[in-house]
Design a protein around this motif. Structure first.
Motif, mmCIF file in Angstrom:
data_model
loop_
_atom_site.group_PDB
_atom_site.id
_atom_site.type_symbol
_atom_site.label_atom_id
_atom_site.label_comp_id
_atom_site.label_asym_id
_atom_site.label_seq_id
_atom_site.Cartn_x
_atom_site.Cartn_y
_atom_site.Cartn_z
ATOM 1 N N PRO A 252 1.689 10.920 5.040
ATOM 2 C CA PRO A 252 2.393 9.641 4.951
ATOM 3 C C PRO A 252 2.154 8.765 6.175
ATOM 4 N N GLN A 253 2.491 7.486 6.012
ATOM 5 C CA GLN A 253 2.303 6.542 7.120
ATOM 6 C C GLN A 253 3.195 6.901 8.298
ATOM 7 N N ASP A 254 4.488 7.113 8.036
ATOM 8 C CA ASP A 254 5.408 7.517 9.098
ATOM 9 C C ASP A 254 5.480 9.029 9.070
ATOM 10 N N LEU B 175 -4.013 9.433 2.027
ATOM 11 C CA LEU B 175 -3.836 9.227 3.471
ATOM 12 C C LEU B 175 -3.311 7.806 3.666
ATOM 13 N N ASP B 176 -2.039 7.694 4.013
ATOM 14 C CA ASP B 176 -1.449 6.362 4.183
ATOM 15 C C ASP B 176 -1.536 5.964 5.651
ATOM 16 N N GLU B 177 -2.384 5.019 5.942
ATOM 17 C CA GLU B 177 -2.628 4.539 7.308
ATOM 18 C C GLU B 177 -2.806 5.722 8.270
ATOM 19 N N PRO B 178 -3.859 6.510 8.051
ATOM 20 C CA PRO B 178 -3.975 7.765 8.810
ATOM 21 C C PRO B 178 -4.147 7.574 10.308
ATOM 22 N N LYS C 102 0.828 -1.216 0.000
ATOM 23 C CA LYS C 102 0.000 0.000 0.000
ATOM 24 C C LYS C 102 0.862 1.266 0.000
ATOM 25 N N SER C 103 1.837 1.303 0.909
ATOM 26 C CA SER C 103 2.673 2.512 0.989
ATOM 27 C C SER C 103 3.486 2.690 -0.280
ATOM 28 N N THR C 104 3.949 1.586 -0.844
ATOM 29 C CA THR C 104 4.713 1.675 -2.083
ATOM 30 C C THR C 104 3.846 2.286 -3.182
#
Ligand SMILES: Nc1ncnc2c1ncn2[C@@H]1O[C@H](COP(=O)(O)OP(=O)(O)O)[C@@H](O)[C@H]1O
Ligand SMILES: [Mg+2]
Lengths: 291, 262
Positions: free
Chosen positions: A77-79, A153-156, A37-39
């Motif tokens: 981003p996720q992080d 929204l990556d893993e918000p 997903k993040s990729t």
């Protein structure tokens, strides 16, 4: 995204990912950790470049026109990569410039973002002094400073406590009401169920199912499912029998769940019937345990 | 909607301005400590060498020793302020704070980030580089009109060393990697630049090697600004600094891009 492949050494993070996100909706990318997903998100922002396949964002071909696409996108981003040494207001005003908000609108955009994040009272504090939930809200408000057409929204809500998560959910729902397209990744099924109009289930770098949550449930778990509780040995023999009968089952902790229970009447053991959920679909398709 | 022109320029002024604004905000937070370090270090060095060696050596090349070191220390101030910030701050921003990662999601490219930062650091180095000169005035260095060129020499040298610092920072994974760079690269450049002693007494091979030290060209230019320009030689010194700056800048952009875009 069409047929997108991205490998990191021997790891194929994306392995022919196809994704079409209709505009104006909240689209959920649901998949276990490591699904890619993040990729996929980083390919959309041009921070990773696909090895194969084609990517188009808001009418722009990537990677060549990535900058044009990024101007109309907001990214959380996720992080967290919040500039935590800066004051909250400065974080937003730097991004108002990076996102090219016209000089006359900048001050207003920063104020609106502060209100959206609920951080007006903390505007003069360094971002590092904010709680995790506040930092996450600031990260999302930062992504919205230029009123983008597409929000990633990556893993918000990853790593946040349930109350903060619910706060963020209302924030995300309000985005879609403002007409933005939201592409959200998550490995929390409930999050996808509550927020997403359409969901793509991603596993090992591919989309394994796609549709509205109802369509996915209908197609992959049926209207109703049946939970049967029992000892490990009992459940194992039930699962073997079900496989022989051609019935779809999944393990769910202490129970065995029969999918498509409404279509398999007569062939099922005694158990508790309930409505099928996205969780049934997810576990069935990804073979993953659920948080 | 915010506008990006439909033809994408590689380096756009709006992006550079945004990069500078962030640097400026951070500078305003920390300017006291940053300026203190950048100015006081060369001044201490100047005073120590000036008084220490000054007792042993009264004149070098017809110039009182303290004035010789005072003009040479301009280059030291430029080197330290440009290269150290570029090395340590940008590694911190890339690896730990992930500032670049955040910026790259906006319509800003790696090339613009690197260019914006080295220009900012170059200009700051040009300002800091003046400090030793001001101290040398107190020790009797006579003001000369060509000294107004010193900040320009500082900016040009600063851009080169900021780029070199960014290159090392992009190649490094940890702060420890950078200590090797300091002992292996920065210290030799700093010592064999003609700051503290004239290079014409060195063995021939070392003198030739010093020609490839960008800092040497900066030292020479600053001295010529103070004690008389030598147009023929100075054009070559400026040329050498330009070649160095452009080369280091391109390498820094390339290496940083391979780090940030996967
Ligand atoms: N920069 C990278 N270098 C090496 N491997 C990576 C990198 N980014 C992601 N991966 C690998 O690619 C796979 C997919 O990761 P990711 O996209 O982060 O998944 P998700 O966001 O769905 O959890 C994982 O196996 C991960 O280890
Ligand atoms: Mg992820």
């Amino acid at each position: 995204m069409r047929g997108v492949v991205k490998a990191f050494g021997a790891v194929r993070a994306l392995d022919g990912l196809d994704l079409v996100v209709p505009s104006g909706i909240c689209y959920g990318l649901l998949g276990p950790n490591g699904a890619g997903k993040s990729t996929a998100m980083r390919i959309l922002t041009g921070q990773a470049v696909a090895d194969a396949g084609s990517v188009e964002v808001l009418g722009h071909q990537l990677p060549a026109e990535s900058k044009l696409a990024r101007a109309r996108m907001g990214v959380s981003p996720q992080d967290s990569n919040l500039d935590v040494d800066l004051r909250v207001r400065d974080v937003l005003s730097v991004f108002a410039r990076l996102y090219r908000v016209p000089a006359g609108d900048r001050a207003g955009a920063v104020e609106r973002a502060l209100v959206l994040a609920g951080l007006s009272a903390r505007a003069q504090d360094r971002a590092v002094t904010l709680s995790g939930g506040m930092q996450r809200r600031l990260l999302i408000a930062r992504a919205l400073i230029h009123d983008p057409d597409l929000v990633l929204l990556d893993e918000p809500t990853v790593g946040l406590d349930p109350q903060v998560r619910h706060e963020l959910w209302s924030l995300i729902l309000s985005l879609r009401e403002h007409g933005a397209t939201v592409l959200m990744s998550t490995h929390y099924i409930e999050e996808a169920e509550r927020l997403a109009d359409r969901v793509a289930i991603v596993a090992s770098g591919r989309v394994v199912a796609e549709g509205t949550p109802d369509e996915l449930i209908r197609a992959h778990a049926g209207r109703e499912v049946l939970d049967v509780h029992g000892s490990v040995a009992e459940l194992r023999s039930l699962a073997d029998r079900a496989r022989a009968d051609g019935l779809a089952t999944r393990q769910s902790g202490p129970a065995l769940t029969y999918l498509h229970a409404d279509e398999a009447d007569g062939r099922l053991p005694a158990g508790r019937r309930r409505r099928a959920t996205l969780e049934d679909v997810f576990v069935n398709l990804t073979g993953d345990y659920v948080e | 909607m915010t506008g990006v022109s439909s033809t994408v320029r590689r380096i756009e002024p709006v992006s550079l301005a945004a990069v500078w604004i962030r640097e400026w905000i951070v500078f305003v937070y920390y300017w006291r400590t940053r300026t203190f370090a950048a100015v006081v270090e060369p001044v201490i060095m100047l005073v120590a060498f000036g008084f220490g060696f000054g007792k042993l050596v009264s004149h070098v090349e017809g110039i009182p020793y303290i004035q010789f070191v005072g003009t040479g220390a301009v280059a030291t101030a430029v080197l330290f302020s440009a290269a150290f910030s570029a090395m340590f701050d940008s590694l911190y921003k890339r690896r730990y704070q992930r500032v670049y990662d955040a910026m790259l999601a906006a319509p800003v490219d790696v090339e613009e980030i690197v260019t914006g930062e080295v220009l900012f650091l170059g200009m700051r180095a040009g300002v800091y580089g003046v400090a030793p000169l001001l101290v040398a005035f107190c020790f009797g260095l006579p003001p000369a009109p060509a000294m107004v060129l010193v900040p320009l020499v500082g900016v040009l040298t600063g851009i080169g060393f900021a780029s070199l610092g960014m290159l090392f920072s992009a190649a490094a994974t940890t702060f420890d990697d950078l200590s090797y760079v300091i002992s292996g690269v920065i210290t030799p450049l700093f010592l064999v630049a003609g700051t503290f002693f004239p290079l014409n007494r060195l063995p021939g091979w070392l003198r030739t090697a010093a020609q490839f030290n960008p800092l040497y060209h900066c030292v020479e230019l600053v001295r010529h600004c103070a004690f008389g320009l030598r147009p023929g030689a100075d054009v070559l010194h400026v040329g050498a600094l330009i070649v160095f700056a452009v080369l280091a800048w391109r390498l820094a952009v390339w290496r940083t891009r391979t780090r940030l875009i996967v």
